[in-house]
Design an enzyme around this catalytic site. Structure first.
Site, PDB file in Angstrom:
ATOM      1  N   PHE A   1       0.819  -1.222   0.000  1.00  0.00           N
ATOM      2  CA  PHE A   1       0.000   0.000   0.000  1.00  0.00           C
ATOM      3  C   PHE A   1       0.853   1.275   0.000  1.00  0.00           C
ATOM      4  CE2 PHE A   1      -2.208   2.765   3.388  1.00  0.00           C
ATOM      5  CZ  PHE A   1      -2.809   3.597   2.457  1.00  0.00           C
TER       6      PHE A   1
ATOM      7  N   THR B   1       6.060   2.714  12.734  1.00  0.00           N
ATOM      8  CA  THR B   1       4.677   3.014  13.089  1.00  0.00           C
ATOM      9  C   THR B   1       4.568   3.609  14.488  1.00  0.00           C
ATOM     10  OG1 THR B   1       2.558   1.959  13.567  1.00  0.00           O
ATOM     11  CG2 THR B   1       4.491   0.583  13.803  1.00  0.00           C
TER      12      THR B   1
ATOM     13  N   GLU C   1       2.527   2.606  16.515  1.00  0.00           N
ATOM     14  CA  GLU C   1       2.070   1.535  17.409  1.00  0.00           C
ATOM     15  C   GLU C   1       3.170   1.034  18.331  1.00  0.00           C
ATOM     16  OE1 GLU C   1      -0.252  -1.532  15.730  1.00  0.00           O
ATOM     17  OE2 GLU C   1      -1.347  -0.180  14.417  1.00  0.00           O
TER      18      GLU C   1
ATOM     19  N   TYR D   1       2.678  -7.690  16.004  1.00  0.00           N
ATOM     20  CA  TYR D   1       3.067  -6.762  14.924  1.00  0.00           C
ATOM     21  C   TYR D   1       3.849  -5.577  15.478  1.00  0.00           C
ATOM     22  CZ  TYR D   1       2.700  -2.679  11.903  1.00  0.00           C
ATOM     23  OH  TYR D   1       2.993  -1.545  11.189  1.00  0.00           O
TER      24      TYR D   1
ATOM     25  N   LYS E   1       7.848  -4.395  15.006  1.00  0.00           N
ATOM     26  CA  LYS E   1       8.278  -3.099  14.457  1.00  0.00           C
ATOM     27  C   LYS E   1       9.178  -2.381  15.478  1.00  0.00           C
ATOM     28  CE  LYS E   1       7.344  -1.346  11.108  1.00  0.00           C
ATOM     29  NZ  LYS E   1       7.940  -1.422   9.729  1.00  0.00           N
TER      30      LYS E   1
ATOM     31  N   ASN F   1      -1.930   6.001  11.434  1.00  0.00           N
ATOM     32  CA  ASN F   1      -2.702   5.184  10.472  1.00  0.00           C
ATOM     33  C   ASN F   1      -2.856   5.875   9.125  1.00  0.00           C
ATOM     34  OD1 ASN F   1      -3.515   4.039  13.138  1.00  0.00           O
ATOM     35  ND2 ASN F   1      -4.829   2.774  11.839  1.00  0.00           N
TER      36      ASN F   1
ATOM     37  N   PRO G   1     -10.637   0.375   3.930  1.00  0.00           N
ATOM     38  CA  PRO G   1     -11.053  -0.339   2.705  1.00  0.00           C
ATOM     39  C   PRO G   1     -11.972  -1.509   2.980  1.00  0.00           C
ATOM     40  CG  PRO G   1      -8.671  -0.485   3.031  1.00  0.00           C
ATOM     41  CD  PRO G   1      -9.167   0.437   4.072  1.00  0.00           C
TER      42      PRO G   1
ATOM     43  N   GLN H   1     -14.342  -1.638   5.205  1.00  0.00           N
ATOM     44  CA  GLN H   1     -15.713  -1.134   5.393  1.00  0.00           C
ATOM     45  C   GLN H   1     -16.274  -0.563   4.079  1.00  0.00           C
ATOM     46  OE1 GLN H   1     -16.355  -2.473   7.979  1.00  0.00           O
ATOM     47  NE2 GLN H   1     -14.497  -2.361   9.207  1.00  0.00           N
TER      48      GLN H   1
ATOM     49  N   ASN I   1     -13.399   4.972  15.507  1.00  0.00           N
ATOM     50  CA  ASN I   1     -13.745   4.044  14.421  1.00  0.00           C
ATOM     51  C   ASN I   1     -15.215   4.203  14.038  1.00  0.00           C
ATOM     52  OD1 ASN I   1     -11.132   3.083  14.458  1.00  0.00           O
ATOM     53  ND2 ASN I   1     -11.604   1.364  15.821  1.00  0.00           N
TER      54      ASN I   1
ATOM     55  N   ARG J   1     -10.818  -7.042  19.109  1.00  0.00           N
ATOM     56  CA  ARG J   1      -9.463  -7.563  18.867  1.00  0.00           C
ATOM     57  C   ARG J   1      -8.775  -7.781  20.220  1.00  0.00           C
ATOM     58  NH1 ARG J   1      -5.876  -3.604  15.285  1.00  0.00           N
ATOM     59  NH2 ARG J   1      -6.810  -4.740  13.547  1.00  0.00           N
TER      60      ARG J   1
HETATM   61  P1  NAD Z   1       1.430  -3.639   3.215  1.00  0.00           P
HETATM   62  O1  NAD Z   1       1.182  -4.900   3.981  1.00  0.00           O
HETATM   63  O2  NAD Z   1       0.372  -3.068   2.370  1.00  0.00           O
HETATM   64  O3  NAD Z   1       2.711  -3.854   2.262  1.00  0.00           O
HETATM   65  C1  NAD Z   1       3.869  -4.507   2.677  1.00  0.00           C
HETATM   66  C2  NAD Z   1       4.667  -4.921   1.445  1.00  0.00           C
HETATM   67  O4  NAD Z   1       5.880  -5.540   1.910  1.00  0.00           O
HETATM   68  C3  NAD Z   1       3.947  -5.966   0.574  1.00  0.00           C
HETATM   69  O5  NAD Z   1       4.049  -5.608  -0.784  1.00  0.00           O
HETATM   70  C4  NAD Z   1       4.707  -7.260   0.848  1.00  0.00           C
HETATM   71  O6  NAD Z   1       4.718  -8.147  -0.259  1.00  0.00           O
HETATM   72  C5  NAD Z   1       6.104  -6.739   1.170  1.00  0.00           C
HETATM   73  N1  NAD Z   1       6.871  -7.661   2.020  1.00  0.00           N
HETATM   74  C6  NAD Z   1       6.469  -8.240   3.185  1.00  0.00           C
HETATM   75  N2  NAD Z   1       7.435  -9.029   3.657  1.00  0.00           N
HETATM   76  C7  NAD Z   1       8.467  -8.961   2.770  1.00  0.00           C
HETATM   77  C8  NAD Z   1       9.752  -9.560   2.708  1.00  0.00           C
HETATM   78  N3  NAD Z   1      10.157 -10.431   3.633  1.00  0.00           N
HETATM   79  N4  NAD Z   1      10.568  -9.236   1.671  1.00  0.00           N
HETATM   80  C9  NAD Z   1      10.161  -8.359   0.715  1.00  0.00           C
HETATM   81  N5  NAD Z   1       8.954  -7.783   0.719  1.00  0.00           N
HETATM   82  C10 NAD Z   1       8.112  -8.071   1.735  1.00  0.00           C
HETATM   83  O7  NAD Z   1       1.945  -2.599   4.288  1.00  0.00           O
HETATM   84  P2  NAD Z   1       1.803  -1.009   4.307  1.00  0.00           P
HETATM   85  O8  NAD Z   1       0.557  -0.642   4.986  1.00  0.00           O
HETATM   86  O9  NAD Z   1       2.113  -0.482   2.963  1.00  0.00           O
HETATM   87  O10 NAD Z   1       3.004  -0.632   5.298  1.00  0.00           O
HETATM   88  C11 NAD Z   1       4.303  -0.353   4.806  1.00  0.00           C
HETATM   89  C12 NAD Z   1       5.217   0.008   5.967  1.00  0.00           C
HETATM   90  O11 NAD Z   1       4.698   1.142   6.641  1.00  0.00           O
HETATM   91  C13 NAD Z   1       5.325  -1.097   7.025  1.00  0.00           C
HETATM   92  O12 NAD Z   1       6.654  -1.130   7.472  1.00  0.00           O
HETATM   93  C14 NAD Z   1       4.399  -0.634   8.132  1.00  0.00           C
HETATM   94  O13 NAD Z   1       4.832  -1.111   9.392  1.00  0.00           O
HETATM   95  C15 NAD Z   1       4.554   0.870   8.031  1.00  0.00           C
HETATM   96  N6  NAD Z   1       3.403   1.668   8.511  1.00  0.00           N
HETATM   97  C16 NAD Z   1       2.157   1.403   8.030  1.00  0.00           C
HETATM   98  C17 NAD Z   1       1.093   2.203   8.443  1.00  0.00           C
HETATM   99  C18 NAD Z   1      -0.309   1.979   7.930  1.00  0.00           C
HETATM  100  O14 NAD Z   1      -1.238   2.647   8.390  1.00  0.00           O
HETATM  101  N7  NAD Z   1      -0.532   1.096   6.960  1.00  0.00           N
HETATM  102  C19 NAD Z   1       1.310   3.238   9.359  1.00  0.00           C
HETATM  103  C20 NAD Z   1       2.606   3.464   9.827  1.00  0.00           C
HETATM  104  C21 NAD Z   1       3.652   2.679   9.380  1.00  0.00           C
HETATM  105  O1  TDX Z   2     -13.082  -4.770  10.491  1.00  0.00           O
HETATM  106  C1  TDX Z   2     -12.475  -4.030  11.289  1.00  0.00           C
HETATM  107  N1  TDX Z   2     -13.184  -3.391  12.269  1.00  0.00           N
HETATM  108  C2  TDX Z   2     -12.599  -2.567  13.174  1.00  0.00           C
HETATM  109  O2  TDX Z   2     -13.293  -2.001  14.045  1.00  0.00           O
HETATM  110  C3  TDX Z   2     -11.047  -3.823  11.219  1.00  0.00           C
HETATM  111  C4  TDX Z   2     -10.228  -4.504  10.156  1.00  0.00           C
HETATM  112  C5  TDX Z   2     -10.468  -2.968  12.142  1.00  0.00           C
HETATM  113  N2  TDX Z   2     -11.209  -2.363  13.106  1.00  0.00           N
HETATM  114  C6  TDX Z   2     -10.565  -1.410  14.034  1.00  0.00           C
HETATM  115  C7  TDX Z   2      -9.303  -1.857  14.707  1.00  0.00           C
HETATM  116  C8  TDX Z   2      -8.555  -0.541  14.884  1.00  0.00           C
HETATM  117  O3  TDX Z   2      -9.009   0.114  16.045  1.00  0.00           O
HETATM  118  O4  TDX Z   2     -10.209  -0.282  13.233  1.00  0.00           O
HETATM  119  C9  TDX Z   2      -8.965   0.287  13.670  1.00  0.00           C
HETATM  120  C10 TDX Z   2      -7.966   0.249  12.530  1.00  0.00           C
HETATM  121  O5  TDX Z   2      -7.657  -1.123  12.290  1.00  0.00           O
HETATM  122  P1  TDX Z   2      -6.548  -1.572  11.217  1.00  0.00           P
HETATM  123  O6  TDX Z   2      -6.886  -1.036   9.873  1.00  0.00           O
HETATM  124  O7  TDX Z   2      -6.344  -3.041  11.367  1.00  0.00           O
HETATM  125  O8  TDX Z   2      -5.276  -0.731  11.676  1.00  0.00           O
HETATM  126  P2  TDX Z   2      -4.428  -0.666  13.052  1.00  0.00           P
HETATM  127  O9  TDX Z   2      -4.511  -1.929  13.807  1.00  0.00           O
HETATM  128  O10 TDX Z   2      -4.783   0.609  13.745  1.00  0.00           O
HETATM  129  O11 TDX Z   2      -2.930  -0.566  12.428  1.00  0.00           O
HETATM  130  C11 TDX Z   2      -2.697   0.244  11.253  1.00  0.00           C
HETATM  131  O12 TDX Z   2      -2.055   1.452  11.591  1.00  0.00           O
HETATM  132  C12 TDX Z   2      -0.730   1.384  12.019  1.00  0.00           C
HETATM  133  C13 TDX Z   2      -1.863  -0.520  10.224  1.00  0.00           C
HETATM  134  O13 TDX Z   2      -2.496  -1.734   9.906  1.00  0.00           O
HETATM  135  C14 TDX Z   2      -0.470  -0.750  10.723  1.00  0.00           C
HETATM  136  O14 TDX Z   2       0.320  -1.375   9.722  1.00  0.00           O
HETATM  137  C15 TDX Z   2       0.145   0.570  11.091  1.00  0.00           C
HETATM  138  O15 TDX Z   2       1.406   0.376  11.688  1.00  0.00           O
END
Ligand code: NAD
Ligand code: TDX
Length: 330
Positions: free
Chosen positions: A11, A119, A121, A146, A150, A175, A188, A190, A245, A269
């Site tokens: 993503f 993150t 978190e 998780y 991290k 987030n 996504p 929801q 949420n 959770r």
């Molecule tokens: P994501 O799960 O959408 O994408 C992760 C990608 O890493 C995927 O394409 C996966 O194939 C690849 N990957 C996983 N393990 C691998 C490995 N061993 N070798 C090579 N590729 C590998 O995650 P995201 O939401 O895009 O998050 C990206 C980074 O940002 C992560 O480090 C996450 O901790 C951090 N982050 C995410 C959020 C969030 O809200 N999504 C917030 C803060 C920080």
């Molecule tokens: O179906 C759901 N219903 C719901 O209430 C899901 C999937 C989640 N939730 C809640 C749990 C959390 O309070 O919504 C909030 C957000 O959930 P997630 O999208 O799973 O995110 P969160 O656990 O907050 O972590 C995200 O933000 C920090 C990312 O997944 C992490 O990769 C990032 O580090």
């Protein structure tokens, strides 16, 4: 500058590639991705970058050659979903801890600039009724497999900076939301539930708070840090986007023409963090970064529009994801 983007088919990584190709046309982008269930090549632009399907947790010569050939590494690759880490923690240890270790060793050996994407978190959670925010000096207290993986990866980066003088920086972001986020994640999930005629699912009370930031704002901050920061610096990235949420679900329902109360509560959770909130003063004052998406509702509309227009991108993953959630009773 030749920039390696690990996790570039995920993503945030894929959105980083889109943004960098547009805003830094002089960079050469090199994507490394294992293409786990979360990686999707269709998230990437059609052309304009190099791609290597590689696992960062496995030592191999091709990985070393790619790292050797670059100037900087932006490290996004990770297992990223809390729910999955509760079910099956090992891939999180492997990719997030061992994977980061292997990259750090390659960056050290070949003297590369390294930016570690982490993150908020890692800090655990804040009380629901407080106005406290995380800062760069908040102690680490992760809650889930998780977030602890991290936190561990952040600690490795800090040690490589101090012990080996690695030219590295770290950012911890709140987030993210926006286009191309896997449908297992809250927003996504929801949106696509509503688009498919089902009800959004709130874990527990739905009163937990997340501090939402548009993915392009996260990535513009990462570019800023990569270009402007000095070695060893540490930044929190956030855009003052706190929402419960339940507030988010009601906005999505309203926007998609449904009753705001058309959602269900499901089992909470395990160890669910209550509230995250970021103070990004350091990033704003020292590097002059500002978020471009200051209006969460407008960003959410753009995100809904993207999922509405890109069903072929998400429908297969949606089927698999909802089957998995069903097995958990959600
Ligand atoms: P994501 O799960 O959408 O994408 C992760 C990608 O890493 C995927 O394409 C996966 O194939 C690849 N990957 C996983 N393990 C691998 C490995 N061993 N070798 C090579 N590729 C590998 O995650 P995201 O939401 O895009 O998050 C990206 C980074 O940002 C992560 O480090 C996450 O901790 C951090 N982050 C995410 C959020 C969030 O809200 N999504 C917030 C803060 C920080
Ligand atoms: O179906 C759901 N219903 C719901 O209430 C899901 C999937 C989640 N939730 C809640 C749990 C959390 O309070 O919504 C909030 C957000 O959930 P997630 O999208 O799973 O995110 P969160 O656990 O907050 O972590 C995200 O933000 C920090 C990312 O997944 C992490 O990769 C990032 O580090």
């Amino acid at each position: 500058m030749r920039v390696v983007v690990t996790g570039g088919a995920g993503f945030i990584g894929a959105n980083f590639v889109h943004l960098a190709l547009k805003e830094r046309p002089d960079w050469t982008i090199i994507v490394i991705d294992k293409l786990t269930y979360a990686g999707n090549k269709d998230s990437l632009p059609d052309s304009g970058y190099e791609f290597y399907k590689l696992d960062i947790a496995i030592q191999n010569q091709e990985l070393e050659q790619v790292i050797k050939s670059c100037d900087a590494i932006v490290h996004f690759a990770a297992e990223s979903h809390n729910d999955n880490s509760l079910e099956s923690p090992w891939p999180f240890i492997e990719s997030n801890i061992i994977g980061t270790f292997r990259l750090l060793e390659l960056a050290r050996k070949h003297h590369k600039r390294f930016h570690h994407v982490s993150t908020d978190e890692v800090y655990g959670d804040l009380e629901l009724d407080s106005s406290d925010k995380f800062t760069e000096t908040t102690p680490y207290k992760p809650s889930s497999p998780y977030s602890s993986s991290k936190a561990c990866s952040d600690m490795l980066v800090l040690a490589w900076i101090r012990s080996y003088g690695l030219d590295a920086t770290i950012s911890n972001c709140s987030n993210n939301y926006g286009p191309r986020q896997h449908v297992e994640k809250f927003i996504p999930r929801q949106i696509t539930e509503i688009l498919q005629g089902r009800q959004p699912r709130l874990y527990g009370s739905g009163l937990q708070v997340r501090d939402w930031i548009h993915v392009d704002d996260h990535n513009s901050a990462v570019i800023k840090i990569l270009e402007s920061s000095t070695m060893g610096e540490y930044y929190l990235i956030g855009a003052n986007g706190e929402q419960t949420n339940m507030q988010v679900v009601k906005k999505l329902l309203k926007s998609l023409g449904k009753s705001e109360d058309d959602f269900v509560h499901v089992e909470d959770r395990a160890g669910h963090d209550l509230r995250y909130a970021i103070d990004s003063t350091k990033l704003q004052t020292t590097l002059g970064w500002r978020p471009r998406y200051s209006d969460f509702d407008a960003g959410l509309e753009q995100t809904i529009e993207w999922y509405r227009n890109n069903q072929e991108w998400w429908e297969d993953a949606k089927r698999v994801t909802e089957n998995n959630y069903l097995k958990k009773g959600h």
